[in-house]
Design a protein around this motif. Structure first.
Motif, PDB file in Angstrom:
ATOM      1  N   ASN A 108       2.743  -5.947 -20.755  1.00 11.91           N
ATOM      2  CA  ASN A 108       2.424  -6.439 -19.186  1.00 11.91           C
ATOM      3  C   ASN A 108       1.876  -5.334 -18.237  1.00 11.91           C
ATOM      4  N   TYR A 109       1.316  -5.800 -17.398  1.00 11.92           N
ATOM      5  CA  TYR A 109       0.635  -5.156 -16.342  1.00 11.92           C
ATOM      6  C   TYR A 109       0.982  -5.249 -14.964  1.00 11.92           C
ATOM      7  N   GLU A 110       1.332  -4.450 -14.178  1.00 12.09           N
ATOM      8  CA  GLU A 110       1.511  -4.674 -12.766  1.00 12.09           C
ATOM      9  C   GLU A 110       0.601  -5.246 -11.865  1.00 12.09           C
ATOM     10  N   HIS A 111      -0.844  -4.643 -12.326  1.00 18.04           N
ATOM     11  CA  HIS A 111      -1.881  -5.186 -11.244  1.00 18.04           C
ATOM     12  C   HIS A 111      -2.985  -5.644 -12.295  1.00 18.04           C
ATOM     13  N   ILE A 112      -3.954  -6.654 -11.764  1.00 14.62           N
ATOM     14  CA  ILE A 112      -5.163  -7.073 -12.438  1.00 14.62           C
ATOM     15  C   ILE A 112      -6.230  -6.609 -11.803  1.00 14.62           C
ATOM     16  N   LEU A 113      -7.302  -6.229 -12.583  1.00 16.22           N
ATOM     17  CA  LEU A 113      -8.578  -5.621 -11.839  1.00 16.22           C
ATOM     18  C   LEU A 113      -9.650  -6.552 -12.380  1.00 16.22           C
ATOM     19  N   LEU A 114     -10.354  -7.469 -11.428  1.00 16.44           N
ATOM     20  CA  LEU A 114     -11.517  -8.105 -11.955  1.00 16.44           C
ATOM     21  C   LEU A 114     -12.809  -7.473 -11.504  1.00 16.44           C
ATOM     22  N   LEU A 115     -13.653  -7.242 -12.508  1.00 19.00           N
ATOM     23  CA  LEU A 115     -14.932  -6.583 -12.261  1.00 19.00           C
ATOM     24  C   LEU A 115     -16.033  -7.253 -13.008  1.00 19.00           C
ATOM     25  N   GLN A 116     -16.978  -7.953 -12.044  1.00 21.10           N
ATOM     26  CA  GLN A 116     -17.965  -8.562 -12.517  1.00 21.10           C
ATOM     27  C   GLN A 116     -19.120  -7.621 -12.976  1.00 21.10           C
TER      28      GLN A 116
END
Length: 243
Positions: A108-116
């Protein structure tokens, strides 16, 4: 947090790099060589060098992209299902699919980072600074922005007869110096809390921060012209100039 999720291993941040095989604007752009390096590798390297993420995952439907991504140090534990590899597929669904994949394996992750991958000039320091701003603010989400190159005040509508009219009705006597400073999304990074994405079904929350990036690091590649602009920028600005 519900009882089931409370038993999962907690990590800080999952970085997801979406890289579909098909591209109408610039075919094969995600692995097209940019100054001798596949385009997607710039984003993978920035994510890994940032030290801000627990896992860097590439979500793709293409075996060639997967091979390049693995070679650059990213994880590619799955190939994206066909329904998420169409022109109509939404980024939020791609993100949720990646998060669900790991949560099914009790990560599980607290934060999600979307990188194009189409933002190759975004650096590791940009990711570090954006994450620092995001955590300090306590916001639900964060988007990268850059100063707007064209103010809405300057936009005009042209009729079929050639008549030119302001798009926004603003008093003509307003000086440029008096115009509100505006920003535009540059698509380089999106940060969000896990629950905003998975429970609320949103990428941008009610409390949303903007991380400012300069125009020279805000190239978003969609066309051959964008690609050439990125090449020129890399040629003109060395690593010390793109901190």
């Amino acid at each position: 947090m519900n009882r089931e999720r409370s038993t999962l291993t907690t990590n800080t941040c999952l970085a997801v790099i979406p890289a579909r095989g098909g591209s109408k604007g610039l075919p094969g752009k995600n692995i097209r060589l940019l100054k001798g390096k596949p385009l997607i590798v710039y984003t993978i390297e920035a994510a890994l060098e940032s030290g801000c993420v627990t896992n860097v995952v590439v979500s793709t439907d293409d075996e060639m992209i997967a091979d390049v991504a693995r070679g650059a140090g990213a994880e590619v534990p799955f190939l994206r299902p066909a329904e998420l590899a169409t022109d109509e597929a939404k980024s939020i669904d791609v993100l949720k699919h990646a998060v669900q994949y790991f949560e099914n394996r009790r990560q599980n992750y607290e934060h999600i980072l979307l990188l194009q991958p189409t933002s190759p000039l975004r650096t590791a320091k940009d990711i570090q600074k954006a994450m620092g701003q995001f955590l300090q603010s306590g916001a639900d989400s964060l988007q990268s922005i850059t100063p707007a190159q064209t103010h809405p005040y300057l936009l005009r509508q042209r009729s079929n007869t050639g008549q030119l009219n302001p798009f926004f009705q603003i008093e003509d006597h307003i000086r440029r110096q008096e115009l509100t400073e505006l920003y535009e999304l540059n698509g380089a990074l999106y940060l969000m809390k896990r629950d905003l994405l998975m429970e609320s079904g949103q990428i941008v929350g009610p409390s949303n921060q903007g991380y400012i990036m300069p125009v020279e690091r805000s190239v978003d590649i969609d066309t051959l012209w964008d690609f050439r602009l990125a090449e020129w920028t890399l040629q003109e600005f060395d690593e010390s100039g793109r901190e």
